[in-house]
Structures are given as structure tokens and as C-alpha cells.
Scaffold this active site. Structure first.
Site, PDB file in Angstrom:
ATOM      1  N   CYS A   1      -5.025   9.657  60.591  1.00 17.05           N
ATOM      2  CA  CYS A   1      -3.603   9.877  60.863  1.00 17.05           C
ATOM      3  C   CYS A   1      -3.336   9.947  62.364  1.00 17.05           C
ATOM      4  CB  CYS A   1      -3.127  11.151  60.176  1.00 17.05           C
ATOM      5  SG  CYS A   1      -1.333  11.292  60.131  1.00 17.05           S
TER       6      CYS A   1
ATOM      7  N   CYS B   1       5.094  13.473  58.468  1.00 22.86           N
ATOM      8  CA  CYS B   1       4.471  12.711  57.387  1.00 22.86           C
ATOM      9  C   CYS B   1       5.456  11.708  56.782  1.00 22.86           C
ATOM     10  CB  CYS B   1       3.968  13.657  56.295  1.00 22.86           C
ATOM     11  SG  CYS B   1       3.208  12.800  54.902  1.00 22.86           S
TER      12      CYS B   1
ATOM     13  N   ASN C   1     -20.907 -18.684  45.573  1.00 19.56           N
ATOM     14  CA  ASN C   1     -21.882 -19.647  45.064  1.00 19.56           C
ATOM     15  C   ASN C   1     -21.492 -21.052  45.449  1.00 19.56           C
ATOM     16  OD1 ASN C   1     -21.111 -21.505  42.516  1.00 19.56           O
ATOM     17  ND2 ASN C   1     -19.771 -19.705  42.581  1.00 19.56           N
TER      18      ASN C   1
ATOM     19  N   CYS D   1     -12.703 -25.126  40.585  1.00 18.82           N
ATOM     20  CA  CYS D   1     -13.928 -25.027  41.383  1.00 18.82           C
ATOM     21  C   CYS D   1     -13.668 -25.507  42.814  1.00 18.82           C
ATOM     22  CB  CYS D   1     -15.014 -25.848  40.707  1.00 18.82           C
ATOM     23  SG  CYS D   1     -16.605 -25.539  41.437  1.00 18.82           S
TER      24      CYS D   1
ATOM     25  N   CYS E   1      -9.159  12.479  57.367  1.00 20.95           N
ATOM     26  CA  CYS E   1      -7.707  12.328  57.265  1.00 20.95           C
ATOM     27  C   CYS E   1      -7.086  12.509  58.642  1.00 20.95           C
ATOM     28  CB  CYS E   1      -7.137  13.340  56.265  1.00 20.95           C
ATOM     29  SG  CYS E   1      -7.506  15.061  56.666  1.00 20.95           S
TER      30      CYS E   1
END
Lengths: 435, 444
Positions: free
Chosen positions: A357, A380, A77, A139, A353
Site C-alpha cells: 500500500c 483506503c 508445447n 493449434c 500489506c
């Protein structure tokens, strides 16, 4: 049943949900609707000094980004502080507070960085019977060009100085609202603390350009072909706000400094997270602007139910409960070894996935015949990316390797003891592990 | 409206014009912009996506859906048309519930697939309202005859023209489109879409049309082979299988394909006649199309009679549901034995069947259904004699690239061996044959 009653720096409210200083709290009409809906308190939209009212743009003030189905994720805004006459606001604040004595009415203030200006407005606000004041040092647009708002909040010395003036002038609790548009949030918080602030509230909006009109080549919202940076808020800023709240909560230089948590609070869960990280209450704006005041029903009932489930009686009982678990990276346990595990029964075989990966991580997921996806434990590293991109909740989980077993990736036995970077052999400045 | 659903016999104007217009409106109304974004957002952008594998034309579905979701429906359409130039029609008539949408992981996850067909229509509708997006390559000087202007022929002609060849497109009828124009239920392709699509496709240029030419009648394959550098046959299945039952010759025992074709070509549905009691014999898409449209025209009772079990029906579950929700009664394991009536059909006698593993046999039990009109929809067959082409299973024998046993002659679509008899399969075969023809013409 859980007691949601809140006491924030002596300001009482029936629940810890306040409306933040913003368009929803600009007039008695809105504030009364909020109170009728059940909001615990409001921070009245920022008052400026006496004189000709503030002028706002007459073109669009807001811009947004959306997720699926136009779900609003972020709003920015370029609206300024209240553009209504000071005395109209003061009269309405007084009337509302008189009519709703059990609700919190805090008044946000932003006047020039001169002692006289603050000394002049504070008695006027005090006279309304308001419960406290919030200094708008946050602000980031418009007012900051005039040396107010974030222009003050970005200079800790100014924060301390103005806070001190206010504390010396008024009996009301002083909450200092901080801007996130700085490098380290602890410095302005410390300045507020040193100046005698009763609390800080954060975050104010993040400086932002929300989008660019690719036909006009102008930032949005566009006013006659031009755009200006605005303040970003809504669900998208919550992670930034949580981090800053936690930073202050665990800063030894501001011990016990009350925090009013602001930034993307949209559901009861968001509120519970802020409070767990040290906030004494929360302030809400974008969620109310998106869905209306009725969301308070979900927030209070959700928080109450969750507290019941957890056996937490009072909101104050879990303030900061997660703070001790916020640590530095160097203290994380490197002997905590996990591996991703794909539950084949829940897997819908989308392969996200695998793509994530294989393309962007560690080639630790195999795609087998019949679109069967399996984790290769030898590769992993437990990064969790597969969990995050999987569209099915709880389909991929991170399973801890039991101490004593061998991590197939490293060939090393998983150590049962806690061990972090500070004592790791690869760390040139490693110290012996503290026992 | 002089008649009603209760008027005996075969007659027109059973329903008002408004009722007919409502009945024959778009089966799947198109998505608007916001609906398309919401639908597109449901796509998971799967790795090596199963929907692409399931699509006979291998459209990159996740890509085109992502293009829709990023506000580029025209690029999405290009992704579709690159693989399937009749992507507009396929978006309307593909049995997506047994192809791409059946294997969608959302179907696995929640029983509600991404609406791929509707999204494809959203994209293609946008680009088709703009000038034709493809340009022809430089003229090669080669000429190819394409016989049959249905989906296979059109797809082949377009790809050949795009590759720079000159194409002469023959068809036995008086306009192009094949089954798209004559053989698909009206509510699946409304507002003259089939002809609009043909016009849009042909606007690539380089394709001349010759109508009223039927292979084996006034068009000779040997002559075509002499006159052209290559020939592609996409003549469909012109013959309709007979019931082989007593009374089949009686009035109002009709071929379902003719009924559908008549309906599609009709400018005023209130002038089309339909029986009060209709029996459709068959279990495929054509049977369902004929049965549903009979009902929509105002038939009181429509029965679809299929001789085997429901699980063997060629019509998909979706099509069967469409039929029953339209008020059609589906009877399975029943076989027509004779048509009864004095000159015109009045009743059909059917016998129950069973299959205990020794082939289909009658149980001996019979019953009769009132039938003012009987539609035969038990399959079509190749209508081509002494062409010199080798056949396989009653169709023109072709290899993977559409080559027939005759040098310089390719074939595709329903008339050729292999593949399901679907619009989308025909498009794939036409396209692939065109590429093979192109390869042969340019490299030999």
C-alpha cells in the site's frame, strides 16, 4: 447425491470431465487407462489427412514454469497433431468406443482448408462410431505454418466455411475448437455458430515463449540452439479462458451456443467455475499430464460434494448461473463502498500489506509501534491489493460501509441506491439513471 | 573396542569408531539445491523484517533468501558476508531459535519458522568454495594489533584489512579460531570447517598471525599501544569459575571448556576418555555441549545439574531438547555440595534449591549421584590482571563502538562488557570496532 451425468450436444458421459485432444488421448492404451480411472470422455488427439504420418521434433517438446516447490503452473508445447497412421487411430477409436459405450469419444480433426479433404475424412471417422467431432482451429504452432489450426481459427470466414462443410457431410455433432490468439473471441464463435456448429470448445493454447536459456540465448524448449513459439496451457491460462467463455456465453449473437470449457482446469473448483460461466462440460489436459489420470477422483468427488452442499441436483442446473453477474465496468455500482479491515488476531505482522500500500498504492495502511498494521479509512480506496498480498487467508477483509454513513475518504454519505458510471456526474456522456 | 558404556570409571573406546563417527556427524545436515528453494520460498519478504532486527549483525535476511530463490546463492552469500564475515560459522552455531527464527512471522503463523540458519549455510557454503570475494582498499600505512583470534578478533581483523590497514593478529593458542575452533560442540561444525573458515577469511591479505602470545604474560598492552596505531582486544574469558565446593580438587573434576577443546582437537575420538557416570554442573551452552558430547562419546549416564529453575537456563529450549533427546538427564534446582571420592571423583552430593523471591537458598534436602567425572560449566571470567583497563561487571568496559577507557584501545567479544556471549555478537562487535578504529585512524 448430485448427478454428474452429462449430456453435451447429445453426447452422453457419466461426468462432465473429458480429456482434451492432446497427448493423453493419442492412443487406445492411454484412453482406456483414462476410462478405467473414471474419465467421462475424451477428445481423441487430432487426426490429419491420410498420407505419410506427421513428423515431430526429436528434441524436447515441452517447457514449463513453476511455482513453489516446482509446482507446475504453466506448460507450453511444440508437439503437432497425431504422428500415428490415420488408419491405426481409426481402428483404435472404433475398438475403444465399442468397448466403452457409456463414455464420450469425440474425434479431433485437422485437415487442409479444402472441402475435399474434409469430405474425405469425415466418413472414415463416422464409421468408427465416434460420438462427435471437434474441429481443431486452435493449434498455434507448427500446423498453423501450413495453413491449418490457428491459421483457420484466426479467420472467422474460414471457420464458418469449414464448419458448414462438416455439417453438410456428417451426422455427428460438430464442436469447433477456438484459438485464444485473436482480439475478440466472439467473432470466431459467431462464425462457428453461423456455420451451424453444435458447440464451440475453448480455449486452445496461447502462443507463447515460456522461457529463454540465458546460456544459449535461445527460447526453451531448445532444439539444437533454436526455439519456436509454442502453445501455453495449464493453471496459468485459466483466467484468460474463463473470460473468453463468459464473453461467448453472454453474447446475444450466439444465444445458447453450447460451450466446452478448456484452459487450466485442474480441480473440481475450476470445473465448477467454467460451468458457472456457461460451459456445458470441461476438458482437461495439463492437470492429467502433471498428476496422472487419478485426479479424476478428486474432480468428481469434489464437484459432487459441492453440488450437494449447494443443493444442486444436476450439472445442467448450474450451467451459466454466474453469467448474469458478468457485466461491463460501466454498470458496476459506484455506491458500493468498502474499506479494508485487518483482523489483528490473525495478523502475523509480516507487513506485506503495508509495503504494497505504501509503495505502490494509496498509503492507506499505518505501521504502528509493535508492528501493528491498521487501515487508514481516510485513504483506503478499497483496491483489495492488501487482501491479495496478505499471506494469511481471511486476515484482511473488505467491509462494506452501511448506506448513510460517511466515507471518511470522500466526506460523502454512502448512497443506498445503485448508481453507476453511466449516470455519474463526472461522465461527460452521462444519462439520467435508469429507474 | 575394548570397553563399553558399562565399563566403570573414566575410560576411552566406549563406542566403536563407526558409532562415534555417526554420533559426531553434522547436527543439521545441509540443504540440497531443491530443499533450499522450497525453504526459501516460505519467506514472506516481510517489510522491515523482524528477523533482521533480531540478528545481532543485522543481515538482510529477506534479501539473501530472495537471492537464493532466484538462483543466486553467491549473491545471497555476499549479502550475508557484508554484514557478518563469519556468516558460515554463525549459520551453524547461532541459536537461531532465540534470534531470527524466533521472531519469524512464520513462527507466529504456524509455529514453523523459515529455516534461516540452514539457508544461510546453503548460501555461504557456496561462496566459500570460491576465491575470497572481498578486495582490500589501498594501503593506509596504519598498523593495528588485534589480540585474540576468535570470532571478534577475526571479524575486526578482516574489516580492518579490507579498509586498507595492516593487521597483526595475536593469539595465545597455536592456531586461530578461538571458541569456533576450541569451544563449540564438534557436531555443530564438522569436517574442519572452523579452520577452513579462518583460512578463507585471512585470504583477504594484510593480516599476519602471531601465535603463543598471551596478553599479560608475554604480550604487553603498553608496548602494543606504542608499537601500533590502534589495539583491539578480543581475548575472551580465559578463566573458569570454580564450584567452590568440597572435593573440587579431586581427579576427574574438570573444566567443561577443556573437555570440549580436547574433543575438538582430537584426531581420534576413540582415544578420548569419558566417565561412565558424568555430572555436568551448569545451565548454559557450554554445559549442554559438554553433556551431549559425553553422551555421544559413550557415557552411560549423563546428568546436567543446574542450580536454578529451567526457565532461567541460558541454554535455549532447542539446546535443552537436544540434550534430553541425546539421553542427558536435566536436573534443575539442584546445587553441588561436595565431590566425594578417594583421590578421584566417585559421587557428587547435591542439594535442592528454591527461590521464594529472597534469592536462591538450599532446602536442606540432599542426594547423591554416582559421578566418575564432573564437568564444571558455571561460567568463565576475564583472565587479565593490572592492565589499567576499566572493568564493568568483571569485563572490559567499552562504549557502543567498542572503545575502552584507554586511548587507542578497543575491545569486543566475550571479554568486553555488554552483549550476549554469542559468536554472532562477537562478530558484530569486532566489525563495529574496526569501523570505529578506521574512522579514528583516517580522520584524526
Amino acid at each position: 447425491m448430485a448427478n454428474l451425468a452429462s449430456n453435451f450436444v447429445g453426447i452422453k458421459s457419466p461426468n462432465p470431465f473429458w480429456l482434451a485432444s492432446a497427448p493423453p488421448t493419442d492412443k487406445a492404451y492411454n484412453v482406456e487407462r483414462a476410462f478405467e480411472a473414471g474419465w467421462g470422455g475424451v477428445v481423441w488427439k487430432t487426426l490429419g489427412e491420410e498420407g505419410p504420418p506427421i513428423v515431430n521434433v526429436n528434441g524436447p517438446r515441452y517447457g514449463a514454469i513453476w511455482g513453489a516447490d516446482r509446482r507446475l503452473l504453466g506448460l507450453n508445447n511444440i508437439e503437432l497433431i497425431t504422428d500415428r497412421d490415420l488408419y491405426v487411430n481409426l481402428r483404435e477409436i472404433k475398438e475403444v468406443k465399442k468397448k466403452w459405450p457409456d463414455r464420450a469419444v469425440v474425434v479431433s480433426i485437422m485437415v487442409p482448408c479444402e472441402e475435399g479433404a474434409w469430405k474425405k475424412i469425415l466418413p472414415l471417422v463416422e464409421e468408427t462410431g465416434a460420438d462427435g467431432i471437434e474441429l481443431n482451429f486452435g493449434c498455434p504452432h507448427g500446423m498453423s505454418e501450413r495453413g491449418m489450426g490457428a491459421a483457420v481459427g484466426q479467420v472467422p470466414e474460414y471457420i464458418e466455411m469449414v464448419t458448414r462443410w462438416c455439417k453438410a457431410t456428417t451426422r455427428m455433432p460438430v464442436i469447433v475448437k477456438l484459438t485464444p490468439n485473436i482480439t475478440d473471441i466472439r467473432y470466431p464463435a459467431r462464425a462457428a455458430h453461423t456455420g451451424g456448429a453444435d458447440a464451440v470448445s475453448l480455449i486452445n493454447t496461447v502462443s507463447s515463449i515460456i522461457s529463454v536459456d540465458l546460456d544459449d540465448f535461445a527460447p526453451q524448449p531448445t532444439i539444437d540452439g533454436k526455439g519456436s513459439h509454442g502453445g501455453y496451457c495449464g493453471p496459468a491460462v485459466k483466467p484468460i479462458a474463463l473470460n473468453m467463455v463468459a464473453d461467448i456465453a453472454k453474447d446475444p449473437e450466439t444465444p445458447g451456443l453450447p460451450i466446452s470449457g478448456i484452459g487450466g482446469v485442474t480441480t473440481w473448483r475450476d470445473a465448477a467455475e467454467f460451468i458457472s460461466l456457461g460451459a456445458g462440460n470441461v476438458q482437461v489436459c495439463t492437470a492429467a499430464m502433471t498428476y496422472g489420470f487419478k485426479i479424476i477422483d478428486e474432480m468428481t468427488s469434489g464437484l459432487s460434494t459441492w453440488m450437494d452442499q449447494k443443493g444442486i441436483e444436476n450439472v445442467a442446473d448450474f450451467i451459466g448461473r454466474a453469467v448474469p453477474n458478468v457485466t461491463d465496468w460501466q454498470y458496476l455500482n459506484l455506491n458500493y463502498v468498502t474499506k479494508a479491515k485487518i483482523n489483528q488476531d490473525s495478523c502475523i505482522q509480516c507487513g506485506r500489506c503495508y509495503a504494497a500500500c505504501e509503495d505502490t498504492s494509496h498509503q492507506a495502511i499505518a505501521m504502528k509501534d509493535g508492528r501493528v498494521f491498521e487501515v487508514i479509512d481516510e485513504e483506503c480506496v478499497a483496491c483489495n491489493l492488501c487482501v491479495n498480498v496478505c499471506p494469511v487467508d481471511n486476515c484482511i477483509t473488505m467491509e462494506r460501509l452501511a448506506p448513510g454513513t460517511v466515507d471518511p475518504r470522500t466526506g460523502q454519505k454512502v448512497d443506498a441506491d445503485y448508481g453507476n458510471w453511466t449516470s455519474h456526474p463526472n461522465n461527460p456522456s452521462a444519462k439520467a439513471a435508469a429507474e | 573396542m575394548v570397553n563399553s558404556v558399562l565399563t566403570p570409571g573414566v575410560t576411552s573406546s566406549r563406542l566403536s569408531k563407526d558409532e562415534l563417527a555417526g554420533n559426531f556427524s553434522d547436527l543439521h545436515p545441509p540443504l540440497d539445491g531443491h530443499e533450499a528453494l522450497v525453504a526459501a520460498d516460505r519467506c514472506y519478504f516481510c517489510y522491515d523484517a523482524p528477523c533482521v532486527t533480531a540478528c545481532p549483525t543485522s543481515i538482510d535476511i529477506p534479501l539473501f533468501i530472495r537471492q537464493i530463490s532466484t538462483g543466486m546463492p553467491e549473491s545471497a552469500a555476499k549479502t550475508i558476508f557484508d554484514q557478518n564475515i563469519l556468516g558460515g560459522m554463525c549459520a551453524r552455531v547461532c541459536p537461531t531459535e532465540t534470534l531470527c527464527e524466533q521472531v519469524c512471522v512464520r513462527e507466529t503463523a504456524e509455529g514453523k519458522p523459515v529455516e534461516i540458519g540452514l539457508l544461510q549455510r546453503f548460501a555461504t557454503d557456496r561462496l566459500m568454495s570460491e576465491p575470497h570475494p572481498y578486495k582490500r582498499a589501498a594501503e593506509t600505512g596504519k598498523q593495528v594489533a588485534v589480540v585474540g583470534a576468535g570470532p571478534a578478533g577475526l571479524a575486526c581483523a578482516h574489516r580492518l584489512a579490507m579498509n586498507g590497514h595492516g593487521v597483526t593478529l595475536y593469539d595465545a593458542r597455536n592456531k586461530a579460531g578461538g571458541l569456533n575452533e576450541f569451544g563449540i560442540a564438534a557436531y555443530k561444525t564438522v569436517d574442519g570447517f572452523a579452520q577452513d573458515e579462518v583460512d578463507w577469511l585471512l585470504s583477504i591479505g594484510g593480516i599476519s598471525q602471531v601465535f603463543g602470545k598471551r596478553l599479560g604474560e608475554n604480550l604487553d598492552l603498553d608496548q602494543l599501544r606504542k608499537d601500533f596505531d590502534a589495539v583491539f582486544l578480543a581475548i575472551g574469558l580465559g578463566g573458569v569459575n570454580a564450584l567452590g565446593t568440597e572435593g573440587e580438587e579431586k581427579d576427574n573434576v574438570d573444566d567443561a571448556v577443556n573437555f570440549i577443546s580436547e574433543l575438538r582437537q582430537s584426531e581420534d575420538l576413540s582415544k578420548l576418555s569419558v566417565g561412565r557416570n558424568v555430572v555436568v554442573v551448569g545451565g548454559g551452552m557450554t554445559a549442554v555441549d559438554a553433556a551431549v558430547q559425553s553422551k555421544l562419546l559413550g557415557a552411560q549416564h549423563v546428568t546436567l545439574a543446574y542450580r536454578r529453575g529451567q526457565e532461567q537456563m541460558n541454554a535455549s529450549g532447542f539446546e535443552q531438547d537436544l540434550a534430553t533427546s541425546s539421553g542427558v538427564t536435566i536436573l534443575t534446582n539442584v546445587q553441588p555440595l561436595k565431590v566425594i571420592g578417594n583421590g578421584a571423583a566417585q559421587e557428587v552430593e547435591l542439594g535442592y534449591t528454591k527461590d521464594d523471591g529472597n534469592g536462591l537458598e538450599l532446602t536442606g534436602e540432599t542426594f547423591r549421584l554416582p559421578a566418575d567425572q564432573v564437568f564444571k560449566a558455571i561460567g568463565q571470567r576475564l583472565d587479565l590482571d593490572d592492565s589499567g583497563l576499566e572493568l564493568a561487571g568483571g569485563k572490559i568496559s567499552v562504549d557502543e563502538s567498542g572503545k575502552t577507557s584507554l586511548n587507542g584501545v578497543w575491545a569486543g567479544g566475550d571479554c568486553a562488557s555488554g552483549g550476549d556471549d554469542l559468536t554472532v555478537t562477537a562478530v558484530a562487535e569486532g566489525r563495529d570496532a574496526a569501523e570505529d578504529i578506521h574512522d579514528k585512524l583516517m580522520n584524526s
